[in-house]
Design a protein around this motif. Structure first.
Motif, PDB file in Angstrom:
ATOM      1  N   GLY A 292       0.789  -1.225   0.000  1.00 16.56           N
ATOM      2  CA  GLY A 292       0.000   0.000   0.000  1.00 16.56           C
ATOM      3  C   GLY A 292       0.819   1.271   0.000  1.00 16.56           C
ATOM      4  N   THR A 293       2.159   1.157   0.115  1.00 23.41           N
ATOM      5  CA  THR A 293       3.009   2.350   0.057  1.00 23.41           C
ATOM      6  C   THR A 293       2.920   2.968  -1.337  1.00 23.41           C
ATOM      7  N   PRO A 294       2.708   4.288  -1.454  1.00 28.08           N
ATOM      8  CA  PRO A 294       2.573   4.902  -2.781  1.00 28.08           C
ATOM      9  C   PRO A 294       3.852   4.785  -3.609  1.00 28.08           C
ATOM     10  N   VAL A 295       3.652   4.577  -4.914  1.00 27.99           N
ATOM     11  CA  VAL A 295       4.749   4.531  -5.883  1.00 27.99           C
ATOM     12  C   VAL A 295       4.617   5.751  -6.782  1.00 27.99           C
ATOM     13  N   PHE A 296       5.706   6.507  -6.972  1.00 28.03           N
ATOM     14  CA  PHE A 296       5.668   7.752  -7.731  1.00 28.03           C
ATOM     15  C   PHE A 296       6.226   7.566  -9.140  1.00 28.03           C
ATOM     16  N   ALA A 297       5.703   8.361 -10.066  1.00 24.13           N
ATOM     17  CA  ALA A 297       6.286   8.429 -11.401  1.00 24.13           C
ATOM     18  C   ALA A 297       7.677   9.033 -11.283  1.00 24.13           C
ATOM     19  N   ALA A 298       8.688   8.370 -11.866  1.00 26.26           N
ATOM     20  CA  ALA A 298      10.063   8.835 -11.725  1.00 26.26           C
ATOM     21  C   ALA A 298      10.325  10.115 -12.499  1.00 26.26           C
ATOM     22  N   SER A 299       9.501  10.413 -13.500  1.00 23.96           N
ATOM     23  CA  SER A 299       9.669  11.635 -14.282  1.00 23.96           C
ATOM     24  C   SER A 299       8.380  11.894 -15.056  1.00 23.96           C
ATOM     25  N   ASP A 300       8.300  13.066 -15.698  1.00 24.75           N
ATOM     26  CA  ASP A 300       7.153  13.368 -16.560  1.00 24.75           C
ATOM     27  C   ASP A 300       7.111  12.358 -17.703  1.00 24.75           C
ATOM     28  N   GLY A 301       5.917  12.003 -18.118  1.00 21.56           N
ATOM     29  CA  GLY A 301       5.818  11.069 -19.234  1.00 21.56           C
ATOM     30  C   GLY A 301       4.395  10.627 -19.517  1.00 21.56           C
TER      31      GLY A 301
ATOM     32  N   ASN B 214       1.180  -7.101 -11.189  1.00 18.92           N
ATOM     33  CA  ASN B 214       0.657  -5.824 -11.686  1.00 18.92           C
ATOM     34  C   ASN B 214       1.837  -4.933 -12.087  1.00 18.92           C
ATOM     35  N   TRP B 215       1.781  -4.425 -13.307  1.00 19.55           N
ATOM     36  CA  TRP B 215       2.941  -3.773 -13.927  1.00 19.55           C
ATOM     37  C   TRP B 215       2.533  -2.439 -14.555  1.00 19.55           C
ATOM     38  N   VAL B 216       3.381  -1.416 -14.365  1.00 23.54           N
ATOM     39  CA  VAL B 216       3.186  -0.108 -14.998  1.00 23.54           C
ATOM     40  C   VAL B 216       4.471   0.268 -15.724  1.00 23.54           C
ATOM     41  N   ARG B 217       4.337   0.737 -16.986  1.00 22.93           N
ATOM     42  CA  ARG B 217       5.483   1.228 -17.741  1.00 22.93           C
ATOM     43  C   ARG B 217       5.171   2.624 -18.236  1.00 22.93           C
ATOM     44  N   ILE B 218       6.142   3.553 -18.061  1.00 26.26           N
ATOM     45  CA  ILE B 218       5.956   4.957 -18.430  1.00 26.26           C
ATOM     46  C   ILE B 218       7.055   5.372 -19.414  1.00 26.26           C
ATOM     47  N   ARG B 219       6.678   6.026 -20.518  1.00 30.87           N
ATOM     48  CA  ARG B 219       7.632   6.541 -21.500  1.00 30.87           C
ATOM     49  C   ARG B 219       7.900   8.007 -21.186  1.00 30.87           C
ATOM     50  N   HIS B 220       9.176   8.390 -21.070  1.00 28.00           N
ATOM     51  CA  HIS B 220       9.555   9.732 -20.649  1.00 28.00           C
ATOM     52  C   HIS B 220      10.147  10.587 -21.758  1.00 28.00           C
ATOM     53  N   GLY B 221      10.376  10.057 -22.929  1.00 29.38           N
ATOM     54  CA  GLY B 221      10.953  10.830 -24.021  1.00 29.38           C
ATOM     55  C   GLY B 221      12.433  10.579 -24.181  1.00 29.38           C
ATOM     56  N   ASN B 222      12.954  10.837 -25.392  1.00 27.56           N
ATOM     57  CA  ASN B 222      14.373  10.649 -25.714  1.00 27.56           C
ATOM     58  C   ASN B 222      14.837   9.220 -25.455  1.00 27.56           C
ATOM     59  N   GLY B 223      13.909   8.270 -25.598  1.00 24.28           N
ATOM     60  CA  GLY B 223      14.265   6.860 -25.467  1.00 24.28           C
ATOM     61  C   GLY B 223      14.259   6.324 -24.049  1.00 24.28           C
ATOM     62  N   TRP B 224      13.881   7.137 -23.059  1.00 27.22           N
ATOM     63  CA  TRP B 224      13.897   6.687 -21.664  1.00 27.22           C
ATOM     64  C   TRP B 224      12.508   6.197 -21.245  1.00 27.22           C
TER      65      TRP B 224
END
Length: 455
Positions: free
Chosen positions: A312-321, A334-344
């Motif tokens: 239950g501990t919150p997980v934060f987005a590591a960067s804008d995306g 359960n899986w989340v994937r975030i695209r941040h730009g410039n290939g990251w």
């Protein structure tokens, strides 16, 4: 012998002299003893003083014959419970509970009362034998700066009174040392959870709060707040400045920008491209590299970092995306994937659940809650498995050459430096215990910093 002459009035000096002397003595004595009496003007009581007197009255109220001195009892409304039922749990009788509800109902909605509402009561109990308790006083907060009080008068009647505190806006400079936690230490100086959360997000890419922070580390937070006469924070604005372990953040909104950002003293955007840890209060339980798998027992490549944290501990987005995936994915659970730009890209696995409304295609900002720690998939306990991807390949989150933030220049840098000097003046005035200049040119004297009870 002198002859008596009936034509001449006798001279009676002695009685007249005594009378005159007595009058003079009384006058002199009165003049010496009499001094004009001036009544000292008594200043009106503040709301804080009234509340303190009220609490003192509850504590020292004369208990009825055979009853103990009042004791404070906290009452919280439970789900499906009425106020009368909650009052009965204090030990008072049914008739008295009804009378209290009826009295309070003159200024408070006692019917549509919600679960979790808190009341503070002062209860007197029988000294010997059995019998009902007696309510001496009850207080309920009805707003950020208002409360209702039901108290018992000398003749035993219940009296209802409303107390409203004055509120004011001020710029607060909370500076001190961390003892226990940043949240508790800053809270003692007027910061609320919203301000602390902003500070934690700002430092997440620079400081690991579970390992880098030690007792006695200094901090300073500057923010606007609405505060009551008793010093209780009603609301806060944005975090203007933050400093922990010598690292500083100044809030500044460049002209033409839609949002404010945080910069170091030189005008460099100190928000890193990726957060150092995407979950607060966690410890690294497994690093990137070859390891013995805890389930299969074979040595294999561990292509991410594991952070042990409670479910239950919150997980934060590591960067804008943009969220690319939010689904179940085999052993990752359960899986989340975030695209941040410039290939990251970044990935988050073994989650207990996703944030409300999270879906592919949704834009997120650095520090937004995207999910919660869990133990789904091939997992031996609650933790976050965190991955960083570069052009489709996994890389070491701690060793990757991650881009740094932007830097101000020209007119934007000059405007930032003026804002920085204004904020520095606020901090210097607070540390010197003097008057603090506000944005509107007025000067406000901040209250002295309260003593830290743990020091």
């Amino acid at each position: 012998m002198a002859q008596f002459d009936p034509r001449r009035q006798p001279k009676r000096f002695t009685p007249h002299m005594f009378t005159a002397a007595a009058a003079v003595a009384v006058a002199l004595l009165a003049g010496k003893l009499y001094q004009p009496v001036t009544a000292a003007e008594v200043p009106p009581l503040t709301a804080e003083q009234i509340a303190a007197l009220e609490i003192q009255a509850f504590a020292s109220a004369g208990a009825p014959a055979g009853m103990s001195q009042p004791e404070t009892v906290q009452v919280q409304i439970q789900r499906g419970e009425t106020l009368e039922q909650a009052m009965l749990r204090t030990g008072i009788g049914a008739d008295e509970a009804r009378a209290i509800v009826r009295t309070l109902g003159n200024a408070y909605d006692v019917v549509n009362i919600r679960a979790g509402q808190r009341f503070e009561t002062a209860i007197s109990r029988p000294r010997v034998g059995r019998g009902d308790a007696r309510l001496i006083g009850l207080t309920v907060r009805t707003g950020p700066a208002t409360q209702l009080t039901v108290s018992r008068s000398f003749d035993g009647a219940l009296r209802l009174r409303e107390l409203e505190e004055q509120v004011s806006n001020e710029t607060t400079v909370a500076t001190g040392e961390i003892h226990g936690s940043l949240s508790a230490s800053a809270g003692r100086l007027g910061a609320n959870s919203r301000i602390v959360a902003q500070a934690v997000r700002l430092f997440s890419h620079k400081i690991d709060f579970s390992r880098d922070i030690k007792a006695g580390d200094s901090f300073t937070l500057v923010f606007d707040r609405t505060v009551t006469e008793s010093g209780r924070t009603v609301d806060t604005g944005e975090l203007i400045y933050a400093e922990i372990k010598g690292q500083v953040f100044y809030r500044f909104q460049p002209e033409g920008s839609n949002e404010a950002k945080y910069f170091d003293a030189d005008g460099k955007n100190i928000r890193g491209f990726l957060l150092r840890t995407p979950v607060d209060g966690a410890r690294i339980s497994s690093n990137y590299g070859v390891r013995r798998h805890p389930i299969s027992g074979y040595r294999r490549m561990h292509q991410g970092m594991d952070f042990a944290a409670p479910t239950g501990t919150p997980v934060f987005a590591a960067s804008d995306g943009v969220v690319v995936e939010a689904r179940r994915w085999g052993g990752y659970g359960n899986w989340v994937r975030i695209r941040h730009g410039n290939g990251w890209e970044t990935g988050y696995a073994h989650l207990s659940r996703f944030a409300r409304g999270l879906r592919p295609g949704q834009r997120v900002s650095q520090g937004d809650v995207v999910a919660y720690v869990g133990s789904t998939g091939a997992s031996t306990g609650p933790h976050l498995h965190y991955e960083v991807w570069r052009n489709g390949a996994r890389v070491n989150p701690t060793g990757a050459q991650i881009p740094s933030g932007s830097e101000l220049a020209g007119a934007e840098l000059a405007a930032f430096q003026a804002e920085r000097r204004r904020i520095d003046a606020l901090i210097a005035a607070r540390r010197a215990g003097g008057a603090v200049p506000t944005q509107h040119g007025r000067r406000r004297r901040l209250p002295p910093r309260p003593a830290d009870p743990l020091r």
